[in-house]
Enzyme design. Structure first.
Site, PDB file in Angstrom:
ATOM      1  N   ASN A  97      42.225  36.445  35.613  1.00  0.00           N
ATOM      2  CA  ASN A  97      42.420  37.836  36.021  1.00  0.00           C
ATOM      3  C   ASN A  97      43.918  38.072  36.194  1.00  0.00           C
ATOM      4  OD1 ASN A  97      42.338  40.382  37.129  1.00  0.00           O
ATOM      5  ND2 ASN A  97      41.529  39.720  39.110  1.00  0.00           N
ATOM      6  N   LYS A 125      45.443  40.801  36.761  1.00  0.00           N
ATOM      7  CA  LYS A 125      45.726  41.843  37.748  1.00  0.00           C
ATOM      8  C   LYS A 125      46.802  42.808  37.205  1.00  0.00           C
ATOM      9  CE  LYS A 125      44.214  38.707  41.343  1.00  0.00           C
ATOM     10  NZ  LYS A 125      44.356  38.238  42.746  1.00  0.00           N
ATOM     11  N   SER A 132      43.113  30.738  44.809  1.00  0.00           N
ATOM     12  CA  SER A 132      44.205  29.759  44.694  1.00  0.00           C
ATOM     13  C   SER A 132      43.780  28.473  43.990  1.00  0.00           C
ATOM     14  CB  SER A 132      44.798  29.459  46.076  1.00  0.00           C
ATOM     15  OG  SER A 132      45.363  30.624  46.652  1.00  0.00           O
ATOM     16  N   GLU A 135      40.206  42.980  45.968  1.00  0.00           N
ATOM     17  CA  GLU A 135      41.313  43.932  46.020  1.00  0.00           C
ATOM     18  C   GLU A 135      40.824  45.349  45.766  1.00  0.00           C
ATOM     19  OE1 GLU A 135      44.197  40.334  44.626  1.00  0.00           O
ATOM     20  OE2 GLU A 135      43.719  41.917  43.180  1.00  0.00           O
ATOM     21  N   GLY A 161      46.744  33.919  39.994  1.00  0.00           N
ATOM     22  CA  GLY A 161      48.125  33.569  39.703  1.00  0.00           C
ATOM     23  C   GLY A 161      48.309  32.488  38.665  1.00  0.00           C
ATOM     24  N   GLY A 173      45.692  34.480  46.617  1.00  0.00           N
ATOM     25  CA  GLY A 173      47.127  34.744  46.582  1.00  0.00           C
ATOM     26  C   GLY A 173      47.871  34.281  47.818  1.00  0.00           C
ATOM     27  N   GLU A 203      34.891  34.606  46.027  1.00  0.00           N
ATOM     28  CA  GLU A 203      36.315  34.608  46.318  1.00  0.00           C
ATOM     29  C   GLU A 203      36.538  34.847  47.807  1.00  0.00           C
ATOM     30  OE1 GLU A 203      38.636  36.127  42.492  1.00  0.00           O
ATOM     31  OE2 GLU A 203      37.813  37.753  43.680  1.00  0.00           O
ATOM     32  N   HIS A 213      35.910  43.214  42.785  1.00  0.00           N
ATOM     33  CA  HIS A 213      36.948  42.297  43.245  1.00  0.00           C
ATOM     34  C   HIS A 213      37.412  42.696  44.641  1.00  0.00           C
ATOM     35  CE1 HIS A 213      40.796  40.186  43.474  1.00  0.00           C
ATOM     36  NE2 HIS A 213      40.332  39.380  42.536  1.00  0.00           N
TER      37      HIS A 213
END
Length: 250
Positions: free
Chosen positions: A9, A11, A212, A98, A234, A172, A166, A96
């Site tokens: 992802n 993002k 992570s 976020e 990431g 993150g 998640e 998600h």
């Protein structure tokens, strides 16, 4: 035996040119004949078409980061399933953390989006997970069970659904749930699916871990009996790291 699935992802990262370059690096790192696990990348909307051209013919699939539940209309900033299919998406990420945290996504709107995506032939990655406050309040089980149950309400066939667990506190932040912590919630999710859909569906359902994940911890996480791959943030922005995670899943 459930095939592992690893999705990157991206993002809100990378221009079209940067996305194209990263997609090229990933295809080269994996090799076009790679088939060890199912692989996908989720660039920004503006980069989907160009990234899709680069991964065409490879083992990498195109994934969208979200979709709306209407075909078209006055929904500024949204994107329809028809638009996603037109550029070659096969999966869409829905719910998600976020989206839930910053953009008002709820279990009810997640459910509407999933129904629309499935009806239009897109496969779905349903994201669930608790915040740090919820974990510390010992309501992880309640929160995750509700997200799964309400997110899938009224959906009879989950054969093209993947669930991604998640823990919000590990996204993150550099913090990672231990393999035992992650496995505990993955088992909870599978048991919830057993109650909703029966043993056969639960046994086939793939559940990813996201939070992570790195080359250094991927193998240990993916070795857990109920962890079927990862939804990677990431680390997916570096082709070598992402390829290493994919190969750990293989």
């Amino acid at each position: 035996m459930r095939q592992k699935i690893v999705v990157g992802n991206w993002k809100m990262n990378n221009t079209i040119a940067e996305s194209s370059a990263l997609a090229s690096e990933l295809v080269a790192a994996l090799g076009k004949g790679f088939s060890g696990c199912e692989v996908g990348i989720a660039p920004t909307y503006v980069a989907l078409q160009e990234a899709g051209k680069i991964i065409a013919g490879s083992a990498v699939q195109l994934v969208a980061q979200n979709c709306h539940y209407e075909n078209d209309g006055a929904f500024t900033g949204e994107i329809s399933t028809g638009m996603l299919k037109a550029v070659g998406c096969s999966y869409v990420i829905i719910g998600h953390s976020e989206r839930r945290q910053f953009f008002g996504e709820t279990n009810a709107t997640v459910n509407l989006r999933i129904k629309k995506a499935l009806a239009e032939g897109l496969k779905v990655i349903l994201c669930v997970g608790e915040t740090l406050a919820e974990r510390e309040s010992e309501v992880t089980s309640k929160v995750v069970t509700s997200q799964v149950t309400e997110g899938l309400a009224g959906i009879s066939d989950i054969s093209t659904v993947v669930i991604a667990y998640e823990p919000v506190w590990a996204i993150g932040t550099g913090k990672t749930a231990s393999s035992a912590q992650a496995e505990e919630v993955h088992l909870l999710i599978r048991n919830t699916i057993t109650k909703l859909y029966g043993d056969a569906a639960a046994g086939k359902l793939r559940i990813q871990y996201g939070g992570s994940v790195k080359p250094s911890n991927a193998a240990e996480l993916f070795a857990m009996p109920n962890i079927d791959g990862g939804l990677i943030g990431g680390a997916s922005l570096n082709a070598a790291d992402f390829a290493a995670i994919i190969k750990a899943a293989s």
